[in-house]
Design an enzyme around this catalytic site. Structure first.
Site, mmCIF file in Angstrom:
data_model
loop_
_atom_site.group_PDB
_atom_site.id
_atom_site.type_symbol
_atom_site.label_atom_id
_atom_site.label_comp_id
_atom_site.label_asym_id
_atom_site.label_seq_id
_atom_site.Cartn_x
_atom_site.Cartn_y
_atom_site.Cartn_z
ATOM 1 N N TYR A 54 0.827 -1.212 0.000
ATOM 2 C CA TYR A 54 0.000 0.000 0.000
ATOM 3 C C TYR A 54 0.857 1.256 0.000
ATOM 4 O O TYR A 54 0.444 2.322 -0.431
ATOM 5 C CB TYR A 54 -0.933 0.016 1.211
ATOM 6 C CG TYR A 54 -2.143 -0.847 0.989
ATOM 7 C CD1 TYR A 54 -2.983 -0.616 -0.095
ATOM 8 C CD2 TYR A 54 -2.437 -1.894 1.841
ATOM 9 C CE1 TYR A 54 -4.084 -1.410 -0.329
ATOM 10 C CE2 TYR A 54 -3.551 -2.695 1.623
ATOM 11 C CZ TYR A 54 -4.368 -2.450 0.538
ATOM 12 O OH TYR A 54 -5.459 -3.231 0.309
ATOM 13 N N GLU A 148 14.460 15.275 0.103
ATOM 14 C CA GLU A 148 15.162 13.988 -0.005
ATOM 15 C C GLU A 148 15.943 13.821 -1.302
ATOM 16 O O GLU A 148 16.943 13.113 -1.340
ATOM 17 C CB GLU A 148 14.143 12.851 0.040
ATOM 18 C CG GLU A 148 13.476 12.672 1.371
ATOM 19 C CD GLU A 148 12.622 11.423 1.389
ATOM 20 O OE1 GLU A 148 12.029 11.106 0.343
ATOM 21 O OE2 GLU A 148 12.578 10.773 2.440
ATOM 22 N N THR A 187 0.331 26.706 -18.025
ATOM 23 C CA THR A 187 1.760 26.396 -18.149
ATOM 24 C C THR A 187 2.568 26.835 -16.924
ATOM 25 O O THR A 187 3.741 26.491 -16.800
ATOM 26 C CB THR A 187 2.374 27.084 -19.391
ATOM 27 O OG1 THR A 187 2.299 28.496 -19.209
ATOM 28 C CG2 THR A 187 1.648 26.692 -20.659
ATOM 29 N N GLY A 355 1.515 -13.218 -1.599
ATOM 30 C CA GLY A 355 1.084 -12.377 -0.494
ATOM 31 C C GLY A 355 1.754 -12.797 0.798
ATOM 32 O O GLY A 355 2.508 -13.783 0.829
ATOM 33 N N CYS A 382 3.000 -18.429 -5.747
ATOM 34 C CA CYS A 382 3.717 -18.275 -4.485
ATOM 35 C C CYS A 382 2.787 -18.578 -3.308
ATOM 36 O O CYS A 382 2.453 -19.737 -3.080
ATOM 37 C CB CYS A 382 4.364 -16.901 -4.413
ATOM 38 S SG CYS A 382 5.783 -16.891 -3.305
ATOM 39 N N GLN A 386 0.908 -22.175 -2.115
ATOM 40 C CA GLN A 386 0.894 -22.683 -0.739
ATOM 41 C C GLN A 386 -0.549 -22.917 -0.282
ATOM 42 O O GLN A 386 -0.859 -23.923 0.363
ATOM 43 C CB GLN A 386 1.638 -21.712 0.183
ATOM 44 C CG GLN A 386 3.109 -21.554 -0.193
ATOM 45 C CD GLN A 386 3.834 -20.452 0.590
ATOM 46 O OE1 GLN A 386 3.240 -19.764 1.412
ATOM 47 N NE2 GLN A 386 5.128 -20.285 0.325
ATOM 48 N N HIS A 516 7.455 -16.454 -9.171
ATOM 49 C CA HIS A 516 6.624 -15.360 -9.692
ATOM 50 C C HIS A 516 6.816 -15.217 -11.202
ATOM 51 O O HIS A 516 7.613 -14.379 -11.647
ATOM 52 C CB HIS A 516 6.999 -14.043 -9.005
ATOM 53 C CG HIS A 516 6.583 -13.994 -7.565
ATOM 54 N ND1 HIS A 516 5.318 -13.615 -7.177
ATOM 55 C CD2 HIS A 516 7.248 -14.303 -6.437
ATOM 56 C CE1 HIS A 516 5.226 -13.668 -5.859
ATOM 57 N NE2 HIS A 516 6.382 -14.094 -5.381
ATOM 58 N N GLU A 518 5.012 -13.832 -13.295
ATOM 59 C CA GLU A 518 4.554 -12.531 -13.811
ATOM 60 C C GLU A 518 5.708 -11.555 -13.987
ATOM 61 O O GLU A 518 5.629 -10.626 -14.786
ATOM 62 C CB GLU A 518 3.474 -11.944 -12.890
ATOM 63 C CG GLU A 518 3.939 -11.437 -11.518
ATOM 64 C CD GLU A 518 3.985 -12.505 -10.434
ATOM 65 O OE1 GLU A 518 4.114 -13.703 -10.783
ATOM 66 O OE2 GLU A 518 3.925 -12.154 -9.241
HETATM 67 N N1 GLN Z 1 4.344 -15.379 2.402
HETATM 68 C C1 GLN Z 1 4.790 -16.492 1.625
HETATM 69 C C2 GLN Z 1 6.247 -16.801 1.872
HETATM 70 O O1 GLN Z 1 6.975 -15.984 2.357
HETATM 71 C C3 GLN Z 1 4.571 -16.240 0.161
HETATM 72 C C4 GLN Z 1 5.393 -15.130 -0.372
HETATM 73 C C5 GLN Z 1 4.903 -14.634 -1.685
HETATM 74 O O2 GLN Z 1 3.780 -14.931 -2.098
HETATM 75 N N2 GLN Z 1 5.721 -13.857 -2.376
HETATM 76 O O3 GLN Z 1 6.675 -17.878 1.538
#
Ligand code: GLN
Length: 544
Positions: A54, A148, A187, A355, A382, A386, A516, A518
């Site tokens: 976020y 910064e 402008t 996530g 990922c 799981q 990943h 993507e």
């Molecule tokens: N939280 C999970 C882990 O650390 C998955 C990580 C993720 O989806 N990038 O394994």
């Protein structure tokens, strides 16, 4: 000789400097030049790895295991050049290194200061590793005038003096707002921004003016005059219908020609833009559409899933369909079966993305179960893989199957990885260690079972390399139970210890991956897993 293009932004943030840098690099590349893009981030985190999506959007991971700004994703998607650790630096990393050196005694006797120590470190970063390049584009995060970013501006100022006269170019991206009540484009903010930049000793060579309405010739000349740039170097950048039309649009506005002129290059070849013509043709002329649900936690901010969003679009391009993405908050529909069915039934594919943390996990597991039971194409990435394994374990009788990431459990189907091999040797971790930069990060190989669906998705390859970012891993001790239940381990790390891919052979398309994919998908080279998933969604759309 490597030439430098420094890209700064003014007036407001979120002007799309990253996209601008990526598009300009793509245009130079289309003329045969070798390019690389770098990002300087003025914040004090060492990298964005510990920031909430976020706060910062997605964390983009490179092959060499750096956790970087999501703009590096744009760079890679637009140029195909793999980003590296050395392409993103933050103030935090620079200060960390300088302070470590100071403590070691490297500066013994000297006062350590922003100028020259911090600015030297910034210049070193800009100049490193550029031997074989024609152009290095350096994007400075933030907006001119930020406290910064001052050391970065100062470093650029110095570099512009120290390098050859025609070796650097400054591009400033600004906003020309439209005031509806007056019916006019204004402008003045651009003039102020350029003045601010000039007060730091940097005179822009090119102004890229973002606006919602076409910039009338009179306003363009006014900007040129007040900002002390050539009229041709004031380039309008109208809002684009798609990010993938931006390179062609900037080319039409003359951005790349103006950049070449700025460097005094007169013998550049015409760009070959066929790749971008094809990409935009596929994007704007789909022959069908599918709806894919992404069941995640950070669905309120799409930047949190930037690469995923783009990879789904690429999967659509590969199949010449438009992909409608429905972002579903896993937490909201958790628990209530009727809600789950109402949310998921209209979908042609369900994706559970990466996530962290327990929040929303039951909703994700419920959506895996829905996809499994209803034969809806499922793609778990990922954390999503799981969740697919936890769901499979529960279906096989391990009712309390869970992940140690969510707290103590007597059925740790997913647990913390404490050891794994890298090219540099064995990596060790323990629960409770540092969180920054300690995950299993970057490219690792996986070996695929030869007759699996996933190896056919990869065109028959059984050795692949993909990017990772995880601390937890599916527990191989559950392999037999999961496989008996129908969830097969079809990809594994070369040492046979870390499950990389699971799939259900008796399901139309059900694949979970620990990495990943993507991150490596490109509009002109859609990732095979996304192309395959969207193709399965197209089949599904014919059924429902
Ligand atoms: N939280 C999970 C882990 O650390 C998955 C990580 C993720 O989806 N990038 O394994």
């Amino acid at each position: 000789m490597a030439r430098y293009i420094f890209i700064t932004g003014g007036v407001v943030s979120s002007l799309g400097k990253g996209l601008m840098a990526a598009s300009l690099a793509a245009l130079l590349q289309a003329r045969g030049y070798k390019v690389r893009i770098r990002k300087f981030d003025p914040y004090l985190n060492v990298d964005p790895g510990t920031m909430s999506p976020y706060q910062h959007g997605e964390v983009y991971v490179t092959d060499d295991g750096a956790e970087t700004d999501l703009d590096l994703g744009h760079y890679e998607r637009f140029t195909g050049v793999s980003a590296r650790q050395s392409d993103n630096v933050t103030s935090g990393r620079i200060y960390r290194d300088i302070i470590a050196r100071e403590r070691r005694g490297d500066y013994l006797g000297a006062t350590v200061q922003v100028i020259p120590h911090v600015t030297d470190a910034i210049k070193e970063f800009a100049l490193a590793d550029v031997d074989d390049l024609d152009f290095i584009l350096c994007e400075i995060g933030g907006t001119v005038g930020d406290i910064e970013s001052l050391p970065f501006m100062e470093a650029i100022r110095q570099l512009r003096n120290e390098l050859e006269p025609m070796q650097t170019l400054s591009v400033h991206v600004t906003l020309v707002p439209y005031i509806a009540a007056a019916g006019e484009l204004k402008t003045k903010p651009t003039q102020h921004s350029v003045r601010e930049l000039a007060s730091l000793g940097i005179k822009p060579d090119i102004l890229l003016c973002r606006s919602e309405h076409p910039l009338p010739e009179g306003e363009r000349l006014k900007i040129a005059q007040f900002c002390n740039v050539r009229a041709e170097a004031v380039i309008q950048a109208l809002d684009a219908p798609s990010i993938y039309s931006v390179p062609l649009q900037y080319h039409r506005e003359g951005l790349d020609s103006e950049v070449l002129r700025g460097f005094g290059i007169t013998d550049a070849r015409e760009p070959d833009l066929s790749r971008w013509d094809d990409v935009t043709d596929r994007y704007f002329n789909p022959e069908g559409e599918v709806t894919i649900g992404v069941v995640g936690k950070y669905v309120g901010l799409q930047d949190a899933y930037k690469s995923l969003n783009e990879a789904l679009v690429h999967g659509g391009m590969a199949n010449r369909v438009k992909v409608n993405i429905r972002w579903i908050d896993a937490e909201v529909f958790e628990g209530n079966e009727a809600d789950i069915v109402a949310e998921l039934e209209p979908l042609h594919g369900i994706l559970v993305p990466g996530g962290f943390g327990e929040r929303g996990s039951e909703g994700k597991i419920a959506s895996v179960r829905f996809a499994r039971e209803r034969n809806v194409p499922f793609f778990g990435i990922c954390l999503g893989m799981q969740m697919a394994c936890i769901e499979g374990a529960r279906a096989s009788g391990h009712a309390s199957a869970s992940s140690t990431e969510f707290g103590e459990t007597n059925e740790p189907v997913v647990g913390i990885i404490t050891e794994w091999m890298t090219q540099e040797g064995l990596q060790k971790r323990e629960a409770g260690g540092d969180l920054g930069g300690t995950m299993r990060l970057g490219a690792y190989d996986a070996v695929l079972s030869p007759d699996s669906r996933v190896s056919s998705v990869y065109g028959g390859d059984t050795n692949i390399s993909e990017r990772h970012r995880h601390r937890y891993e599916v527990n191989v001790a559950y392999r037999d139970d999961l496989e008996n239940q129908g969830l097969v381990f079809s990809g594994i790390s070369p040492d046979g210890l870390l499950p990389e891919i699971v799939e259900r052979p008796d399901h139309p398309w059900f694949i979970g991956v620990q990495f990943h994919p993507e991150l490596k998908s490109k509009p002109f080279e859609p990732h095979p897993l996304f192309a395959g998933f969207v193709a399965a969604a197209v089949d599904q759309s014919r059924l429902v």
